[in-house]
Design an enzyme around this catalytic site. Sequence first.
Site, mmCIF file in Angstrom:
data_model
loop_
_atom_site.group_PDB
_atom_site.id
_atom_site.type_symbol
_atom_site.label_atom_id
_atom_site.label_comp_id
_atom_site.label_asym_id
_atom_site.label_seq_id
_atom_site.Cartn_x
_atom_site.Cartn_y
_atom_site.Cartn_z
ATOM 1 N N GLU A 283 0.840 -1.188 0.021
ATOM 2 C CA GLU A 283 0.193 -0.080 -0.036
ATOM 3 C C GLU A 283 0.865 1.108 -0.023
ATOM 4 O OE1 GLU A 283 -3.247 2.593 0.238
ATOM 5 O OE2 GLU A 283 -2.993 0.497 -0.536
ATOM 6 N N PHE A 284 2.039 1.321 0.724
ATOM 7 C CA PHE A 284 2.847 2.432 0.631
ATOM 8 C C PHE A 284 3.520 2.540 -0.499
ATOM 9 C CE2 PHE A 284 6.989 4.543 0.983
ATOM 10 C CZ PHE A 284 6.586 5.163 1.753
ATOM 11 N N LYS B 94 14.745 -11.584 0.632
ATOM 12 C CA LYS B 94 14.737 -10.259 1.202
ATOM 13 C C LYS B 94 14.064 -10.331 2.719
ATOM 14 C CE LYS B 94 13.313 -5.412 0.464
ATOM 15 N NZ LYS B 94 12.790 -4.976 1.566
ATOM 16 N N LYS C 156 20.337 -9.974 -8.092
ATOM 17 C CA LYS C 156 21.732 -9.229 -8.224
ATOM 18 C C LYS C 156 22.070 -9.644 -9.659
ATOM 19 C CE LYS C 156 23.252 -9.693 -4.177
ATOM 20 N NZ LYS C 156 24.206 -9.373 -3.025
#
Length: 284
Positions: free
Chosen positions: A40-41, A118, A283
């Site tokens: 949401e952010f 992550k 990466k």
Amino acid sequence: MKKKSAPASVEQHMRELERQLRHHQKLYYIKHAPEISDVEFDRLFAELQKLEEKHPELASPHSPTRQIGSDLSGDFPRFQHTVPVLSLSNTYSTAEALQWAQKIAREFQNVTFSVQWKIDGATLVCYYHEGQLERAVTRGSGQIGDEITANARTIADIPHHLTEIVDLVVRGEVYMHFQDFDDFNQLAGNRYANPRNLTAGSLKQKNPADVALRPLRYVAFDGYSATAAIKDDARMQEWLNRLGVSTFADQSFVECEALEEEILRRESLRFSLPYPVDGLVLKV
């Protein structure tokens, strides 16, 4: 012809988005008590970015899109990172991630992609001089962080001495296992919402003895050394292990053709992990 100005309602909406984003950044980085999800952010953030691109004359020079969220507080000395802790580019679409990888593979030969979890914790950068832990610094603004060395020394996974006499910068994540969090939270009267909030708050305790009581862990996601000059991520991870630094045991290195299968495999494992993750890091 004079360019038509944007409606006042657009400018008002942009100012409101800025207000909301600053509010949620403070809750996340300073209060360690977020009210909304990362998804949401990011939606609010992307909406403001699009409006700023469409109406650059209305963009504020102090917009949250031009600043990195910061965990800086006034309780610790500050240190300027020698290697900036930059934000990652992100996507919630596997298809977009694969398009990015395919573009890289077309431009360069013999490309291998590193895939890491992550972990949902708090970033911590450890600085070693001649093999000795000299300081540990939070992410802060990405350029400047809070030095919390005494607190970091209480975390068992962070070695005070490396196995070689080298200068090294280690970037990693402090986190908690779900079971460790549940056990601690129960003893604390269930005061904490989740492992990430407890982890971030624990690092900013003023008394290292209090930090030592928290079940904190540390895992390194990369390292930098001017003396070793290792540029290959696989070799860097191997070297960190030999130095005594904890790294991802299940980090994988795959070719572009196998990347989608690896992403899907990890998606199937995500909710069975003993620690919180909020995605994958890819990466080159």
